[in-house]
Design a protein around this motif. Sequence first.
Motif, mmCIF file in Angstrom:
data_model
loop_
_atom_site.group_PDB
_atom_site.id
_atom_site.type_symbol
_atom_site.label_atom_id
_atom_site.label_comp_id
_atom_site.label_asym_id
_atom_site.label_seq_id
_atom_site.Cartn_x
_atom_site.Cartn_y
_atom_site.Cartn_z
ATOM 1 N N ALA A 293 15.541 -1.449 23.366
ATOM 2 C CA ALA A 293 15.005 -2.544 24.173
ATOM 3 C C ALA A 293 15.738 -3.857 23.940
ATOM 4 N N ASP A 294 16.382 -4.020 22.794
ATOM 5 C CA ASP A 294 17.136 -5.263 22.591
ATOM 6 C C ASP A 294 18.481 -5.227 23.333
ATOM 7 N N CYS A 295 18.806 -4.073 23.908
ATOM 8 C CA CYS A 295 20.002 -3.862 24.731
ATOM 9 C C CYS A 295 21.304 -4.136 23.982
ATOM 10 N N SER A 296 21.276 -4.045 22.677
ATOM 11 C CA SER A 296 22.516 -4.233 21.907
ATOM 12 C C SER A 296 23.526 -3.132 22.223
ATOM 13 N N PHE A 297 23.044 -1.964 22.643
ATOM 14 C CA PHE A 297 23.989 -0.897 23.025
ATOM 15 C C PHE A 297 24.829 -1.333 24.221
ATOM 16 N N ILE A 298 24.254 -2.178 25.084
ATOM 17 C CA ILE A 298 25.011 -2.696 26.237
ATOM 18 C C ILE A 298 26.037 -3.717 25.746
ATOM 19 N N ARG A 299 25.638 -4.567 24.834
ATOM 20 C CA ARG A 299 26.566 -5.551 24.261
ATOM 21 C C ARG A 299 27.727 -4.859 23.536
ATOM 22 N N ARG A 300 27.453 -3.691 22.946
ATOM 23 C CA ARG A 300 28.491 -2.927 22.242
ATOM 24 C C ARG A 300 29.262 -2.004 23.194
ATOM 25 N N HIS A 301 28.870 -2.004 24.460
ATOM 26 C CA HIS A 301 29.529 -1.189 25.495
ATOM 27 C C HIS A 301 29.401 0.299 25.201
ATOM 28 N N GLU A 302 28.212 0.703 24.783
ATOM 29 C CA GLU A 302 27.920 2.108 24.507
ATOM 30 C C GLU A 302 27.099 2.702 25.639
ATOM 31 N N ASN A 303 27.107 4.020 25.705
ATOM 32 C CA ASN A 303 26.309 4.741 26.688
ATOM 33 C C ASN A 303 25.026 5.241 26.036
ATOM 34 N N LEU A 304 24.067 5.598 26.874
ATOM 35 C CA LEU A 304 22.827 6.207 26.410
ATOM 36 C C LEU A 304 22.614 7.472 27.216
ATOM 37 N N LEU A 305 22.489 8.593 26.525
ATOM 38 C CA LEU A 305 22.273 9.886 27.166
ATOM 39 C C LEU A 305 20.864 10.339 26.826
ATOM 40 N N ILE A 306 20.050 10.561 27.857
ATOM 41 C CA ILE A 306 18.662 10.967 27.673
ATOM 42 C C ILE A 306 18.502 12.355 28.268
ATOM 43 N N GLN A 307 18.043 13.288 27.453
ATOM 44 C CA GLN A 307 17.800 14.634 27.951
ATOM 45 C C GLN A 307 16.382 15.051 27.601
ATOM 46 N N GLY A 308 15.859 15.984 28.376
ATOM 47 C CA GLY A 308 14.527 16.510 28.125
ATOM 48 C C GLY A 308 14.047 17.310 29.317
ATOM 49 N N LYS A 309 12.951 18.008 29.113
ATOM 50 C CA LYS A 309 12.394 18.856 30.162
ATOM 51 C C LYS A 309 11.823 18.012 31.300
ATOM 52 N N CYS A 310 11.596 18.683 32.409
ATOM 53 C CA CYS A 310 11.019 18.042 33.588
ATOM 54 C C CYS A 310 9.686 17.377 33.234
ATOM 55 N N GLY A 311 9.545 16.120 33.627
ATOM 56 C CA GLY A 311 8.283 15.412 33.460
ATOM 57 C C GLY A 311 8.078 14.733 32.126
ATOM 58 N N CYS A 312 9.043 14.853 31.220
ATOM 59 C CA CYS A 312 8.827 14.310 29.863
ATOM 60 C C CYS A 312 9.030 12.802 29.770
ATOM 61 N N GLY A 313 9.475 12.155 30.835
ATOM 62 C CA GLY A 313 9.585 10.695 30.834
ATOM 63 C C GLY A 313 10.996 10.151 30.763
ATOM 64 N N LYS A 314 11.997 10.963 31.088
ATOM 65 C CA LYS A 314 13.390 10.511 31.040
ATOM 66 C C LYS A 314 13.635 9.361 32.009
ATOM 67 N N THR A 315 13.225 9.541 33.248
ATOM 68 C CA THR A 315 13.420 8.503 34.259
ATOM 69 C C THR A 315 12.649 7.246 33.896
ATOM 70 N N PHE A 316 11.422 7.420 33.452
ATOM 71 C CA PHE A 316 10.596 6.278 33.073
ATOM 72 C C PHE A 316 11.277 5.484 31.962
ATOM 73 N N LEU A 317 11.771 6.167 30.940
ATOM 74 C CA LEU A 317 12.456 5.503 29.836
ATOM 75 C C LEU A 317 13.713 4.786 30.335
ATOM 76 N N ALA A 318 14.522 5.473 31.125
ATOM 77 C CA ALA A 318 15.750 4.868 31.654
ATOM 78 C C ALA A 318 15.432 3.627 32.489
ATOM 79 N N CYS A 319 14.398 3.715 33.323
ATOM 80 C CA CYS A 319 14.021 2.579 34.164
ATOM 81 C C CYS A 319 13.448 1.426 33.342
ATOM 82 N N ALA A 320 12.692 1.741 32.306
ATOM 83 C CA ALA A 320 12.142 0.695 31.432
ATOM 84 C C ALA A 320 13.278 -0.050 30.727
#
Length: 189
Positions: free
Chosen positions: A37-64
Amino acid sequence: MLRNMYKTSKLRYSAMIEDVACGAERNITTEQLAALADCSFIRRHENLLIQGKCGCGKTFLACAIGRQACTLGFRTVYLNMNRFIEKITLSKLDNTFLKMITSLEKNDLIILDDFGLQPMDTNTRLALLQILEERYERKSMIIASQLPISKWYDYIGDPTLADAIMDRLVANANKIELKGESMRQRKKK
């Protein structure tokens, strides 16, 4: 004036960081969420890969995280994979491909959701490689997928392009594997 590319009307969820469910059963702690949430990964120019089963909240987390990035002044755009493939196909047909790529490149963060649900064609592979090449160690991406990261290489298809894409995507990536029951089913209860 801050210009923000994040449009809630394009999102599946009006997600906020404080609404993300954390816990051992979901395989994400409040500390991990705070670090994202502090978005330091963006400042460091890193990627974030989120995986999980259908409905587990991947999109919600990415959008948040995307909404939080906007709040902190990062230009952010969200596309699900179907929309991304559509944009590539249409831009190739009407000769606006470079304009579309340039428009995407202006963003500090690109969220690409539902990675792996629709087959990739050569144009999509090449466009993704071009975007990743331009962004590597300069800007960030979040990719959310039901497919385990170990299967992304096979999903991409072409071995040469898969090598190049995965190298640029994974080399500087933070990874989260969300677990637990479907959040949709959980809400029904």
